[in-house]
Scaffold this active site. Structure first.
Site, PDB file in Angstrom:
ATOM      1  N   CYS A   2       0.818  -1.210   0.000  1.00 25.84           N
ATOM      2  CA  CYS A   2       0.000   0.000   0.000  1.00 25.84           C
ATOM      3  C   CYS A   2       0.853   1.263   0.000  1.00 25.84           C
ATOM      4  O   CYS A   2       1.905   1.311   0.634  1.00 25.84           O
ATOM      5  CB  CYS A   2      -0.906   0.019   1.217  1.00 25.84           C
ATOM      6  SG  CYS A   2      -1.951  -1.439   1.394  1.00 25.84           S
ATOM      7  N   ARG A  27       5.180  -1.378  -6.288  1.00 20.77           N
ATOM      8  CA  ARG A  27       5.069  -2.085  -5.006  1.00 20.77           C
ATOM      9  C   ARG A  27       3.917  -3.075  -5.009  1.00 20.77           C
ATOM     10  O   ARG A  27       3.867  -3.957  -4.147  1.00 20.77           O
ATOM     11  CB  ARG A  27       4.869  -1.068  -3.878  1.00 20.77           C
ATOM     12  CG  ARG A  27       6.048  -0.144  -3.677  1.00 20.77           C
ATOM     13  CD  ARG A  27       5.679   1.100  -2.908  1.00 20.77           C
ATOM     14  NE  ARG A  27       5.337   0.813  -1.533  1.00 20.77           N
ATOM     15  CZ  ARG A  27       6.065   1.203  -0.488  1.00 20.77           C
ATOM     16  NH1 ARG A  27       7.177   1.876  -0.691  1.00 20.77           N
ATOM     17  NH2 ARG A  27       5.703   0.933   0.724  1.00 20.77           N
ATOM     18  N   TRP A  74      -3.325  -2.676  -1.289  1.00 17.15           N
ATOM     19  CA  TRP A  74      -3.128  -4.111  -1.474  1.00 17.15           C
ATOM     20  C   TRP A  74      -4.013  -4.778  -0.436  1.00 17.15           C
ATOM     21  O   TRP A  74      -3.850  -4.596   0.754  1.00 17.15           O
ATOM     22  CB  TRP A  74      -1.656  -4.476  -1.279  1.00 17.15           C
ATOM     23  CG  TRP A  74      -1.322  -5.909  -1.566  1.00 17.15           C
ATOM     24  CD1 TRP A  74      -1.088  -6.459  -2.785  1.00 17.15           C
ATOM     25  CD2 TRP A  74      -1.153  -6.966  -0.613  1.00 17.15           C
ATOM     26  NE1 TRP A  74      -0.784  -7.800  -2.655  1.00 17.15           N
ATOM     27  CE2 TRP A  74      -0.812  -8.132  -1.331  1.00 17.15           C
ATOM     28  CE3 TRP A  74      -1.252  -7.039   0.784  1.00 17.15           C
ATOM     29  CZ2 TRP A  74      -0.589  -9.352  -0.706  1.00 17.15           C
ATOM     30  CZ3 TRP A  74      -1.020  -8.252   1.409  1.00 17.15           C
ATOM     31  CH2 TRP A  74      -0.694  -9.386   0.658  1.00 17.15           C
ATOM     32  N   ASN A 108      -2.124   2.644   5.699  1.00 13.08           N
ATOM     33  CA  ASN A 108      -1.314   1.449   5.464  1.00 13.08           C
ATOM     34  C   ASN A 108      -1.192   0.700   6.780  1.00 13.08           C
ATOM     35  O   ASN A 108      -1.030   1.322   7.828  1.00 13.08           O
ATOM     36  CB  ASN A 108       0.102   1.807   4.994  1.00 13.08           C
ATOM     37  CG  ASN A 108       0.130   2.375   3.590  1.00 13.08           C
ATOM     38  OD1 ASN A 108      -0.866   2.379   2.895  1.00 13.08           O
ATOM     39  ND2 ASN A 108       1.300   2.851   3.186  1.00 13.08           N
ATOM     40  N   GLY A 109      -1.205  -0.632   6.721  1.00 12.85           N
ATOM     41  CA  GLY A 109      -1.022  -1.419   7.933  1.00 12.85           C
ATOM     42  C   GLY A 109      -2.256  -2.231   8.276  1.00 12.85           C
ATOM     43  O   GLY A 109      -3.187  -2.372   7.474  1.00 12.85           O
ATOM     44  N   GLU A 494      15.379 -20.571  -4.150  1.00 13.31           N
ATOM     45  CA  GLU A 494      15.135 -19.280  -4.802  1.00 13.31           C
ATOM     46  C   GLU A 494      14.641 -19.477  -6.224  1.00 13.31           C
ATOM     47  O   GLU A 494      13.741 -18.759  -6.693  1.00 13.31           O
ATOM     48  CB  GLU A 494      16.417 -18.440  -4.768  1.00 13.31           C
ATOM     49  CG  GLU A 494      16.364 -17.143  -5.566  1.00 13.31           C
ATOM     50  CD  GLU A 494      15.342 -16.147  -5.066  1.00 13.31           C
ATOM     51  OE1 GLU A 494      15.146 -15.126  -5.768  1.00 13.31           O
ATOM     52  OE2 GLU A 494      14.736 -16.361  -4.006  1.00 13.31           O
ATOM     53  N   LYS A 498      11.039 -18.108  -7.663  1.00 13.57           N
ATOM     54  CA  LYS A 498      10.902 -17.235  -8.826  1.00 13.57           C
ATOM     55  C   LYS A 498       9.897 -17.803  -9.819  1.00 13.57           C
ATOM     56  O   LYS A 498       9.069 -17.085 -10.374  1.00 13.57           O
ATOM     57  CB  LYS A 498      12.259 -17.052  -9.515  1.00 13.57           C
ATOM     58  CG  LYS A 498      13.197 -16.121  -8.791  1.00 13.57           C
ATOM     59  CD  LYS A 498      12.685 -14.701  -8.838  1.00 13.57           C
ATOM     60  CE  LYS A 498      13.257 -13.877  -7.695  1.00 13.57           C
ATOM     61  NZ  LYS A 498      12.655 -14.120  -6.397  1.00 13.57           N
ATOM     62  N   GLU A 501       6.343 -17.470  -8.420  1.00  9.72           N
ATOM     63  CA  GLU A 501       5.926 -16.074  -8.278  1.00  9.72           C
ATOM     64  C   GLU A 501       5.369 -15.492  -9.569  1.00  9.72           C
ATOM     65  O   GLU A 501       4.351 -14.794  -9.554  1.00  9.72           O
ATOM     66  CB  GLU A 501       7.117 -15.206  -7.846  1.00  9.72           C
ATOM     67  CG  GLU A 501       7.412 -15.175  -6.375  1.00  9.72           C
ATOM     68  CD  GLU A 501       8.564 -14.241  -6.057  1.00  9.72           C
ATOM     69  OE1 GLU A 501       8.391 -13.379  -5.174  1.00  9.72           O
ATOM     70  OE2 GLU A 501       9.627 -14.353  -6.679  1.00  9.72           O
ATOM     71  N   HIS A 517      13.457 -39.683   0.156  1.00  7.92           N
ATOM     72  CA  HIS A 517      12.693 -39.603   1.399  1.00  7.92           C
ATOM     73  C   HIS A 517      11.309 -38.990   1.185  1.00  7.92           C
ATOM     74  O   HIS A 517      10.718 -38.466   2.133  1.00  7.92           O
ATOM     75  CB  HIS A 517      13.475 -38.805   2.443  1.00  7.92           C
ATOM     76  CG  HIS A 517      14.770 -39.440   2.819  1.00  7.92           C
ATOM     77  ND1 HIS A 517      14.845 -40.584   3.592  1.00  7.92           N
ATOM     78  CD2 HIS A 517      16.049 -39.121   2.498  1.00  7.92           C
ATOM     79  CE1 HIS A 517      16.102 -40.935   3.746  1.00  7.92           C
ATOM     80  NE2 HIS A 517      16.868 -40.061   3.091  1.00  7.92           N
ATOM     81  N   LYS A 616       5.456  -5.587  -3.780  1.00  5.48           N
ATOM     82  CA  LYS A 616       6.913  -5.447  -3.774  1.00  5.48           C
ATOM     83  C   LYS A 616       7.455  -5.232  -2.367  1.00  5.48           C
ATOM     84  O   LYS A 616       8.399  -5.881  -1.944  1.00  5.48           O
ATOM     85  CB  LYS A 616       7.323  -4.280  -4.678  1.00  5.48           C
ATOM     86  CG  LYS A 616       8.829  -4.061  -4.768  1.00  5.48           C
ATOM     87  CD  LYS A 616       9.526  -5.259  -5.395  1.00  5.48           C
ATOM     88  CE  LYS A 616      11.008  -5.052  -5.494  1.00  5.48           C
ATOM     89  NZ  LYS A 616      11.701  -6.258  -5.975  1.00  5.48           N
TER      90      LYS A 616
END
Length: 621
Positions: A2, A27, A74, A108-109, A494, A498, A501, A517, A616
């Site tokens: 946000c 963001r 967001w 925001n929050g 990672e 990616k 995402e 396993h 972001k």
């Protein structure tokens, strides 16, 4: 995540508010809005489309004023919908929807006690038109208002539990905006006869470079030609305080794409320069010095016996890679914790621990909270690896290494990750030297390898055409498995992150030795298996793991070092890396994984830079 922009000026600030939102688009958001004080009333425009649509809507509606606030949201509480978009209005008790607004507010929050406050306000006749926790704050300010907006906000924040940054104005007080922050960033921008609020200084790029970073618990009052900041004293009264105004040359998020299709592709190819810039401090030295991390670094490093790394997402994987370096090279016990989990479990604190936080933005709420928790447990020594020198994380930590990745606009982190690894490797060498585990010869060899790193990464980027061919095959899959061993296991993690995402393919990563396993049960011809295969001490064991996959009909895609003697064949595809790079190999091997995710997403037609449901900068818990 946000974004907030607000302003009080003698000129029309709507274009400034909208441009500020555009600079924060990278963001991530799912709705946006702007509200102003115009002709004695509150007016607003809101949209679940892009900021450009909001701009057009505001223009068509003739929205213009010298006082206003704007927001990108967001979704947390409530679905992405216009009724949940900010700014919110309070209409007074028992008001029908569409009644003239009295208070406009953006936030925001997350407010943790919103249910309790909602019930209290509903009992007083306030009608809620959204599903958000934000509307609670708006009605609360309205209920406390008695002619002075600053006083109402100061009372209201005393009732809030959680994290917030807010900007609010009232119908009866034109040319006045009040902001407050607790656990979520907010900055004051100072101009000539005007003042601004924003959640990030980047939103004010080109408007003012005079920035004041508000501290936890600050409430700021903006009026035409003046502003002041208050903070609650130990006696419980709000008193005026002074905060330093700094010259900050923030870069706009609206960077030029140039020849690239997406910001993510651009940022992948910017990695050689980003790494070179991050190494700028050591390019002209023959020896590593603690002062790389701050004036007090030598003193702090002499007082520690272990490392605790706190991070989230991609930054957590960089910390996981660093654990291998720190324990094998510096011989210092290291633990890596997911920041969002750390403060919710019982742990055993050690005052001789160096708490290392890793964050691209320096505003990651979970990591900031974990840092404060560690400090509350009696661990005072802290260091951050961060990409934003003016961020809350840098201000909170005693020591810092600022990566110089530049603005990273794509949601999926690339150059921030590789530059974090560079900073963490320098930390490893520094601690190894201070602890007597790094000879002068080894130090010189590592420095030589670091300086060559940008050239080595450039050579890996030349593999892009081969990766594109693989991506065409991956685009038709819905699942993938990533394998790595040792310090390349976090790189496999990672790579899987990616891919999921930005392409929305379900991907998992495992240490290759764990195949038998459980994960081997998933392997079929429809499950591509990506393997990171450097020519290190674990290579022969990794080859055995590859045979386990081939024996079950799995299709392997292997990134192998040139001298690893893994040959292509039926069901086994190999891309050879230009050179083996020893301890720094993870930095090279992650680059083709980034390219694979990027080109797979392109082939599937997803929104690469703004993947669904993601943001972001994660500034809420």
């Amino acid at each position: 995540m946000c974004g907030i922009v607000g302003a009080v000026s003698a000129r029309n600030i709507v274009p400034i508010l909208v441009e500020g939102l555009k600079r924060l688009e990278y963001r991530g958001y799912d709705s946006c809005g702007v509200a102003v004080h115009q002709d004695g009333a509150l007016r607003r425009a809101r949209s679940t489309s892009r900021v450009a649509e909001l701009q057009a809507q505001a223009g068509e509606d003739g929205i213009a004023s010298g006082t206003g606030i704007a927001h990108t949201r967001w979704a947390t509480h409530g679905v992405p919908a216009v009724r949940n978009a900010h700014p919110h209005f309070s209409h007074g008790p028992n008001a029908a929807e569409g009644a003239p607004g009295r208070v406009a507010l953006v936030h925001n929050g997350i407010i943790e006690n919103h249910d309790e406050l909602r019930a209290e306000l509903q009992a007083r006749g306030y009608v809620f038109h959204s599903q958000t926790d934000t509307e609670v704050i708006c009605h609360l300010v309205d209920s406390l208002y008695d002619g002075d907006l600053l006083d109402a906000v100061q009372q209201a924040v005393g009732r809030l539990h959680g994290a917030y940054a807010i900007a609010v104005f009232h119908r009866d007080e034109p040319q006045r905006v009040v902001g407050a922050r607790e656990g979520s960033p907010l900055v004051l921008g100072v101009g000539e006869g005007e003042a601004f609020l924003a959640s990030d200084a980047m939103a004010l790029a080109g408007v003012t470079d005079q920035i004041c970073y508000l501290e936890e618990g600050d409430v700021v009052d903006l009026q035409l030609g003046k502003h002041w900041i208050t903070h609650k004293s130990e006696a419980g009264r709000f008193e005026q305080v002074t905060r330093e105004v700094k010259t900050v040359h923030a870069h706009s998020g609206a960077a030029e794409l140039g020849p690239y299709r997406h910001y993510m592709q651009k940022e992948i190819f910017e990695q050689p320069k980003a790494i070179a810039d991050t190494l700028d401090n050591v390019d002209d030295v023959s020896a590593i010095e603690p002062s790389l991390f701050g004036a007090r670094a030598a003193e702090v490093f002499s007082q520690i016996d272990r490392i605790l790394i706190l991070a989230c997402g991609t930054s957590y994987y960089s910390g996981s890679t660093a654990k291998y370096w720190l324990e094998s090279i510096a011989k210092i016990p290291t633990s890596v914790e997911i920041a969002s989990e750390y403060r919710y479990r019982d742990s055993v604190p050690d005052p001789r621990t160096l708490v290392v936080t890793i964050s691209q933005s320096g505003e990651t709420a979970d990591t900031l909270a974990a840092l404060k928790h560690a400090r509350s447990l009696g661990m005072p020594h802290s260091l951050t690896i961060c990409n934003v020198s003016t961020s809350a994380m840098v201000r909170e930590c005693a020591l810092a290494y600022i990566t110089r990745a530049g603005a990273e606009i794509g949601v999926a982190s690339t150059k921030a990750f590789t530059t974090q690894l560079v900073g963490l490797f320098l930390l490893t060498l520094t601690l190894a030297k201070l602890r007597g585990h790094l000879s002068a010869e080894s130090e010189a060899e590592h420095l030589k390898a670091l300086r060559h790193l940008p050239v080595a990464v450039q050579a890996v980027l030349a593999l892009e055409p081969q990766v594109v061919a693989w991506a065409e095959a991956f685009a038709r899959k819905e699942n993938a498995l990533f394998l790595g061993r040792g310090l390349h296991y976090p790189i496999a993690l990672e790579g899987a992150l990616k891919l999921k995402e930005i392409s929305y393919i379900h991907a998992e990563a495992y240490p290759a030795g764990e195949l038998k396993h459980g994960p081997l049960a998933l392997v079929t011809a429809e499950m591509p298996v990506v393997t990171v295969a450097p020519n290190d001490a674990l290579l022969e064991k990794l080859k055995s793991n590859l045979q386990e996959v081939r024996a079950r009909g799995g299709e392997l895609f292997v990134f192998a070092d040139a001298d690893s003697h893994i040959a292509s064949g039926e069901g086994l595809h190999v891309i050879r890396m230009p050179e083996h790079y020893g301890a720094l190999s993870p930095i090279l091997h992650v680059v083709p994984l980034q390219l694979l995710a990027y080109h797979t997403a392109c082939a599937r037609g997803t929104d690469v830079d703004k993947p669904r449901n993601l943001a972001k900068s994660v500034t809420v818990e």
